[in-house]
Design an enzyme around this catalytic site. Sequence first.
Site, PDB file in Angstrom:
ATOM      1  N   HIS A  43       0.852  -1.185   0.000  1.00  0.00           N
ATOM      2  CA  HIS A  43       0.000   0.000   0.000  1.00  0.00           C
ATOM      3  C   HIS A  43       0.891   1.239   0.000  1.00  0.00           C
ATOM      4  O   HIS A  43       1.988   1.221   0.538  1.00  0.00           O
ATOM      5  CB  HIS A  43      -0.883  -0.011   1.259  1.00  0.00           C
ATOM      6  CG  HIS A  43      -1.893   1.090   1.284  1.00  0.00           C
ATOM      7  ND1 HIS A  43      -3.092   1.015   0.625  1.00  0.00           N
ATOM      8  CD2 HIS A  43      -1.872   2.300   1.885  1.00  0.00           C
ATOM      9  CE1 HIS A  43      -3.759   2.133   0.819  1.00  0.00           C
ATOM     10  NE2 HIS A  43      -3.050   2.936   1.581  1.00  0.00           N
ATOM     11  N   ASP A  53     -15.221   3.379   5.995  1.00  0.00           N
ATOM     12  CA  ASP A  53     -14.114   4.222   5.513  1.00  0.00           C
ATOM     13  C   ASP A  53     -14.546   5.004   4.282  1.00  0.00           C
ATOM     14  O   ASP A  53     -14.187   6.171   4.125  1.00  0.00           O
ATOM     15  CB  ASP A  53     -12.873   3.387   5.189  1.00  0.00           C
ATOM     16  CG  ASP A  53     -11.729   4.283   4.732  1.00  0.00           C
ATOM     17  OD1 ASP A  53     -11.279   5.107   5.540  1.00  0.00           O
ATOM     18  OD2 ASP A  53     -11.332   4.200   3.557  1.00  0.00           O
ATOM     19  N   ARG A 103     -14.207  13.402   5.371  1.00  0.00           N
ATOM     20  CA  ARG A 103     -12.939  14.028   5.804  1.00  0.00           C
ATOM     21  C   ARG A 103     -12.357  14.888   4.695  1.00  0.00           C
ATOM     22  O   ARG A 103     -11.811  15.960   4.947  1.00  0.00           O
ATOM     23  CB  ARG A 103     -11.939  12.938   6.213  1.00  0.00           C
ATOM     24  CG  ARG A 103     -12.284  12.284   7.547  1.00  0.00           C
ATOM     25  CD  ARG A 103     -11.481  11.017   7.755  1.00  0.00           C
ATOM     26  NE  ARG A 103     -10.056  11.258   7.721  1.00  0.00           N
ATOM     27  CZ  ARG A 103      -9.149  10.358   7.314  1.00  0.00           C
ATOM     28  NH1 ARG A 103      -9.530   9.166   6.919  1.00  0.00           N
ATOM     29  NH2 ARG A 103      -7.879  10.662   7.322  1.00  0.00           N
ATOM     30  N   SER A 147      -7.995   4.153   8.821  1.00  0.00           N
ATOM     31  CA  SER A 147      -8.538   4.096   7.464  1.00  0.00           C
ATOM     32  C   SER A 147      -7.727   3.116   6.613  1.00  0.00           C
ATOM     33  O   SER A 147      -8.283   2.216   5.957  1.00  0.00           O
ATOM     34  CB  SER A 147      -8.495   5.513   6.859  1.00  0.00           C
ATOM     35  OG  SER A 147      -8.559   5.490   5.463  1.00  0.00           O
ATOM     36  N   LYS A 206      -8.781  -1.252   5.734  1.00  0.00           N
ATOM     37  CA  LYS A 206      -8.874  -1.755   4.350  1.00  0.00           C
ATOM     38  C   LYS A 206      -7.876  -2.886   4.112  1.00  0.00           C
ATOM     39  O   LYS A 206      -8.191  -3.875   3.466  1.00  0.00           O
ATOM     40  CB  LYS A 206      -8.629  -0.608   3.354  1.00  0.00           C
ATOM     41  CG  LYS A 206      -9.844   0.318   3.245  1.00  0.00           C
ATOM     42  CD  LYS A 206      -9.596   1.477   2.318  1.00  0.00           C
ATOM     43  CE  LYS A 206      -8.647   2.470   2.935  1.00  0.00           C
ATOM     44  NZ  LYS A 206      -8.613   3.795   2.368  1.00  0.00           N
TER      45      LYS A 206
HETATM   46  N1  URA Z   1      -5.089   6.816   2.529  1.00  0.00           N
HETATM   47  C1  URA Z   1      -6.163   6.203   3.066  1.00  0.00           C
HETATM   48  O1  URA Z   1      -6.580   5.143   2.626  1.00  0.00           O
HETATM   49  N2  URA Z   1      -6.762   6.807   4.117  1.00  0.00           N
HETATM   50  C2  URA Z   1      -6.360   7.949   4.656  1.00  0.00           C
HETATM   51  O2  URA Z   1      -6.951   8.420   5.601  1.00  0.00           O
HETATM   52  C3  URA Z   1      -5.247   8.574   4.065  1.00  0.00           C
HETATM   53  C4  URA Z   1      -4.618   7.979   3.008  1.00  0.00           C
END
Ligand code: URA
Length: 424
Positions: free
Chosen positions: A82, A161, A168, A183, A187
């Site tokens: 990621h 999320d 956000r 967040s 995931k």
């Molecule tokens: N990437 C994400 O998936 N979430 C965040 O809050 C910031 C970057």
Amino acid sequence: MNIIEIIEKKKNRGILTYEEIEYAVMGYVNKEIEDYQMSSLLMAIVLNGMTNQETFDLTDVMLNSGEKIDLSDIEGIIVDKHSTGGVGDKTTLILAPLVASMGIKIAKMSGRGLGHTGGTIDKLESIEGFKVNLTDKEFIEQVNKVGCSVISQTKNIVPADKKLYALRDVTGTVDSIPLIASSIMSKKLASGADIIVIDVKVGNGALMKTIDSATKLANLMIKIGKKYDKEVVCVLSNMEEPLGKNIGNGLEVIESIETLKGKGPKDLTTLVLTLSSILVSLSFNITEEEARLKLIENIKNGKALEKFNEFVKAQGGNIEKIALCDNVVSVKSAKDGFIKSIDTYKLGEIARSIGAGRLNKDDEIDYGVGLVINKKVGDYLFENEELLKIYCKDTDISINEITECFEIVDEKVEKNKLIIDIIK
Ligand code: URA
């Protein structure tokens, strides 16, 4: 329990319980709590923070807000990668087939562009015919057969999320370490892999502007991973300048292919090898140096590129047809000197404004447009030497706005250190 009491508690620096966090988050997902109430709670969290326990609880509530991906039908070791988002970041396109060429499985769900940063799914769609939506069965079958697949999120994964991130984004509440950590990790945990490497970008083109904040975020994500028996390694990498040379979807695919051929820019190649070595080392229980040598070998002998071609073909893409705009504008330097700094955020915004990204949710992307940066921080250039190329449909863009992103000075400038830290 009611939402006003929960907001007041966080406003007064109180510590929320699991039940209170669950009440607020699930109430918001189920539309019982309004946007303005959730915004208020998010702002209280941004300002007053969360304890580690609160962050673990928030991650758990988000993780359980929707479906999880079942990868149990995939044979062998499954890894994931990621990135917290940057400009010119095409590492997934190279890392996925490279790691798969070693016999490791990578079943990846990726996103589209967000703000000034690009997204892997948009990049893949610049290849004619590439399908980013596969059924679960097709996804699993491809990973078992080819070794890797990258798709857009299909299932209802972490709906909390999805809703919270969108809120956000428009309420100035993105830059909070507990909110970002929960967040990302909710995931990643819902996506099923056992070994996860996270590229935490640091600098003016990234969410984390300082090494200190990036280190805090990395440590928190590693702690969350441990709670779920997941091996998480964070690499802090420089985002004070774009990664590689190309920014823009088709252009980034072209640069990824060059890198898989062993002809990519040094910074991009180094970052891909660093992230991949960690995954290979943990998967095969060998040292990172041994892993790196094996990966370099698979670039040299063509196996990584072969795997990329197999992966693209399996998802319906025609590698001979990558979107590329044929109108090219060359931008020259107005003076001699060394590049001291690059406003990476601004370059990302410019690429977005010429069509490489979306300004509104439903905008169509122009896959062929973008920028090719010839010079990076520490490089010297002469007056009138080409600084960059712009691939765009019309020339109605401000060249000044682009050149202003580059600070050119007389004194020699050190190159940026790419890999800032590796935290395990
Ligand atoms: N990437 C994400 O998936 N979430 C965040 O809050 C910031 C970057």
